[in-house]
Scaffold this motif. Sequence first.
Motif, PDB file in Angstrom:
ATOM      1  N   GLU A 187       0.822  -1.207   0.000  1.00  0.00           N
ATOM      2  CA  GLU A 187       0.000   0.000   0.000  1.00  0.00           C
ATOM      3  C   GLU A 187       0.857   1.259   0.000  1.00  0.00           C
ATOM      4  OE1 GLU A 187      -4.097  -1.566   2.147  1.00  0.00           O
ATOM      5  OE2 GLU A 187      -2.610  -0.531   3.367  1.00  0.00           O
ATOM      6  N   ALA A 188       1.943   1.243   0.772  1.00  0.00           N
ATOM      7  CA  ALA A 188       2.832   2.406   0.802  1.00  0.00           C
ATOM      8  C   ALA A 188       3.478   2.627  -0.557  1.00  0.00           C
ATOM      9  CB  ALA A 188       3.898   2.219   1.876  1.00  0.00           C
ATOM     10  N   ALA A 189       3.844   1.542  -1.227  1.00  0.00           N
ATOM     11  CA  ALA A 189       4.438   1.659  -2.561  1.00  0.00           C
ATOM     12  C   ALA A 189       3.445   2.274  -3.544  1.00  0.00           C
ATOM     13  CB  ALA A 189       4.881   0.280  -3.052  1.00  0.00           C
ATOM     14  N   ALA A 190       2.190   1.846  -3.459  1.00  0.00           N
ATOM     15  CA  ALA A 190       1.172   2.411  -4.344  1.00  0.00           C
ATOM     16  C   ALA A 190       0.929   3.886  -4.032  1.00  0.00           C
ATOM     17  CB  ALA A 190      -0.125   1.618  -4.214  1.00  0.00           C
ATOM     18  N   LEU A 191       0.935   4.234  -2.756  1.00  0.00           N
ATOM     19  CA  LEU A 191       0.760   5.632  -2.363  1.00  0.00           C
ATOM     20  C   LEU A 191       1.879   6.502  -2.933  1.00  0.00           C
ATOM     21  CD1 LEU A 191      -0.860   7.687  -0.625  1.00  0.00           C
ATOM     22  CD2 LEU A 191       0.651   7.079   1.292  1.00  0.00           C
ATOM     23  N   ALA A 192       3.112   6.004  -2.839  1.00  0.00           N
ATOM     24  CA  ALA A 192       4.253   6.747  -3.383  1.00  0.00           C
ATOM     25  C   ALA A 192       4.145   6.892  -4.892  1.00  0.00           C
ATOM     26  CB  ALA A 192       5.545   6.020  -3.013  1.00  0.00           C
ATOM     27  N   ILE A 288      -5.748  -0.067  -9.814  1.00  0.00           N
ATOM     28  CA  ILE A 288      -6.885   0.718  -9.323  1.00  0.00           C
ATOM     29  C   ILE A 288      -6.581   2.211  -9.402  1.00  0.00           C
ATOM     30  CG2 ILE A 288      -8.275   1.258  -7.286  1.00  0.00           C
ATOM     31  CD1 ILE A 288      -7.898  -1.684  -6.434  1.00  0.00           C
ATOM     32  N   ILE A 289      -5.361   2.582  -9.048  1.00  0.00           N
ATOM     33  CA  ILE A 289      -5.019   4.011  -8.949  1.00  0.00           C
ATOM     34  C   ILE A 289      -4.386   4.566 -10.228  1.00  0.00           C
ATOM     35  CG2 ILE A 289      -4.699   3.812  -6.463  1.00  0.00           C
ATOM     36  CD1 ILE A 289      -1.659   3.890  -6.965  1.00  0.00           C
ATOM     37  N   GLY A 290      -3.999   3.684 -11.163  1.00  0.00           N
ATOM     38  CA  GLY A 290      -3.431   4.152 -12.412  1.00  0.00           C
ATOM     39  C   GLY A 290      -2.021   4.691 -12.308  1.00  0.00           C
ATOM     40  N   ALA A 291      -1.207   4.117 -11.435  1.00  0.00           N
ATOM     41  CA  ALA A 291       0.186   4.556 -11.297  1.00  0.00           C
ATOM     42  C   ALA A 291       1.034   3.368 -10.861  1.00  0.00           C
ATOM     43  CB  ALA A 291       0.306   5.684 -10.266  1.00  0.00           C
ATOM     44  N   GLU A 292       2.312   3.370 -11.269  1.00  0.00           N
ATOM     45  CA  GLU A 292       3.227   2.284 -10.941  1.00  0.00           C
ATOM     46  C   GLU A 292       4.489   2.850 -10.315  1.00  0.00           C
ATOM     47  OE1 GLU A 292       4.131   0.195 -14.520  1.00  0.00           O
ATOM     48  OE2 GLU A 292       2.122  -0.666 -14.717  1.00  0.00           O
ATOM     49  N   LEU A 293       5.047   2.105  -9.376  1.00  0.00           N
ATOM     50  CA  LEU A 293       6.283   2.525  -8.725  1.00  0.00           C
ATOM     51  C   LEU A 293       7.469   1.804  -9.366  1.00  0.00           C
ATOM     52  CD1 LEU A 293       7.288   4.351  -6.407  1.00  0.00           C
ATOM     53  CD2 LEU A 293       7.372   2.308  -4.982  1.00  0.00           C
ATOM     54  N   HIS A 294       8.358   2.581  -9.993  1.00  0.00           N
ATOM     55  CA  HIS A 294       9.559   2.053 -10.614  1.00  0.00           C
ATOM     56  C   HIS A 294      10.780   2.631  -9.888  1.00  0.00           C
ATOM     57  CE1 HIS A 294       7.751   0.420 -14.463  1.00  0.00           C
ATOM     58  NE2 HIS A 294       6.733   1.075 -13.909  1.00  0.00           N
ATOM     59  N   ARG A 295      11.921   1.971 -10.036  1.00  0.00           N
ATOM     60  CA  ARG A 295      13.123   2.433  -9.366  1.00  0.00           C
ATOM     61  C   ARG A 295      13.480   3.863  -9.763  1.00  0.00           C
ATOM     62  NH1 ARG A 295      17.407   0.099  -6.540  1.00  0.00           N
ATOM     63  NH2 ARG A 295      16.560  -2.006  -6.871  1.00  0.00           N
TER      64      ARG A 295
END
Length: 299
Positions: A187-192, A288-295
């Motif tokens: 969840e924190a990764a998705a928030l970021a 769901i949020i339409g965003a991805e966390l990449h390095r």
Amino acid sequence: MKCGVIGLGDMGSGLAKNLLKAGFETWGFDLEPTRLAAFRDLGGQSAQGVGEVGAACDAVFVMVMNGDQARAVILSDDGLLPQMKPGGVIILSATVKPFEARAIGADLVESGVHIIDAPVSGGFPGAQSGTLTMMAAAPHDVLDQFAPVMEAVSANIHRVGNCSGDGQTVKACLQSLIGAQFSATFEAAALAAKAGVSGQVILDVFSTSSAGCGVVNNALEKIIDRRFEGTGSSIHTMHKDLTISMGLGEELGVPLHTAAAAMQIFHAGRTKYPDGDNWVCTRVIEEIIGAELHRDGAK
């Protein structure tokens, strides 16, 4: 002392590798021919069936997926128990329900074959490197006798009880915590990601904060590098473990609010991506949020 491993997957192959490295003659069996071939390449003695391993060995690790499989491997007519010599030991290193381990232990009482209820933690990296944490339950003299075998595969061996089922109970408590850590990390990764923060920044901060730990750091590494399959941490295993934790909570009347939320997150991940590893749960939230966390940054 001759050793055996039943189940040569991500975890069992690591057990076998480290037993061989420690100098034990090691027998193994798996239903997958490719796993048996890889085991032979390591120098192991592949068997035609479970009973052959039992007949050849003094100590046998059982690293299967669930309690039904463990019971069949140990107690069936062509299983370990009918073939093992009195004084030998079955080390139940698979994670099963505590009551299942208790029942298997009760069936071994009159056999002369010992059982050590010894689930492990550390995942694929720990199994392969021989650095697992083991939660071992058996009488002290049995643990003393077979300590060299367990030390070959584990860096930390905790004596958590005297009876079969005690080890599984401790593992269920541990998995309720690890499941919550995983889910909070997803969840924190998705928030970021939604906020536009880069994955490297999140990893740098989290890993050096009071929240940083092996579970969180490893999960974040996999998420920001988009490694959602083939990492040796199948989502099915953690989902099963959380089911065990929830079952124990129900049995004892203990509310497990956070573990229940974690189980639902893993349930969603397993349903959408059945071939994925634990970290794939993050993808469900990202979609769901339409965003991805990449390095190198959120996308």
